[in-house]
Design a protein around this motif. Structure first.
Motif: not given
Length: 121
Positions: A89-90, A36-39, A45, A43
Motif C-alpha cells: 500500500t502507498n 494505489p494498492a488497497n487504498s 492488490s 483498487w
C-alpha cells in the motif's frame, strides 16, 4: 472472482547499472506508475512481474513508498516462471533497469518485459 486490470511494457536494452549497483546509463531505465494498492479508491492488490527469454537477466527494481526508495536486485531466469512481487500500500512508482551480474555480463539485450496487474474492488 474479482475483476482485474493490467498493463505491460518492455525494459530497454542496455545496462543501466554496473555489477555494484552504480548508474551507467539512466536512459536505459523505465518508470512504471501503479494504481494505489488497497487504498479504498477502487483498487485491491497490485502485482508487478518481470519475465525474460534468451538470457538470464538481473534487474534493479526500486519502489517508492512513503517518501523513500526501497531497492532490490531481481534475477530473472530465461527458463522458469516470471518473477512477481505484491506491491505494498502507498507505492507511488517503480523504476526498473538492467544491472550487470558481473563485470563481464553480456545479457544486455535479452528480451525482458514487465507486467502490472491490479485487482478491482
Amino acid at each position: 472472482m474479482a475483476a482485474a486490470d493490467f498493463q505491460t511494457g518492455v525494459i530497454p536494452e542496455g545496462f543501466a547499472f554496473d555489477q555494484d549497483g552504480n548508474a551507467i546509463d539512466l536512459t536505459k531505465m523505465v518508470v512504471v506508475l501503479p494504481p494505489p494498492a488497497n487504498s479504498g479508491l477502487g483498487w485491491g492488490s497490485v502485482w508487478f512481474s518481470v519475465g525474460a527469454d534468451f538470457g538470464d537477466v538481473r534487474l534493479r527494481v526500486a519502489t517508492f513508498v512513503n517518501g523513500a526508495w526501497a531497492i532490490e536486485f531481481w534475477d530473472v531466469p530465461r527458463v522458469g516462471n516470471r518473477v512477481t512481487k505484491t506491491l505494498p500500500t502507498n507505492v507511488q512508482k517503480i523504476s526498473v533497469g538492467r544491472a550487470k551480474k558481473t563485470g563481464t555480463d553480456l545479457a544486455n539485450n535479452a528480451p525482458v518485459s514487465w507486467l502490472l496487474e491490479a485487482a478491482l474492488q
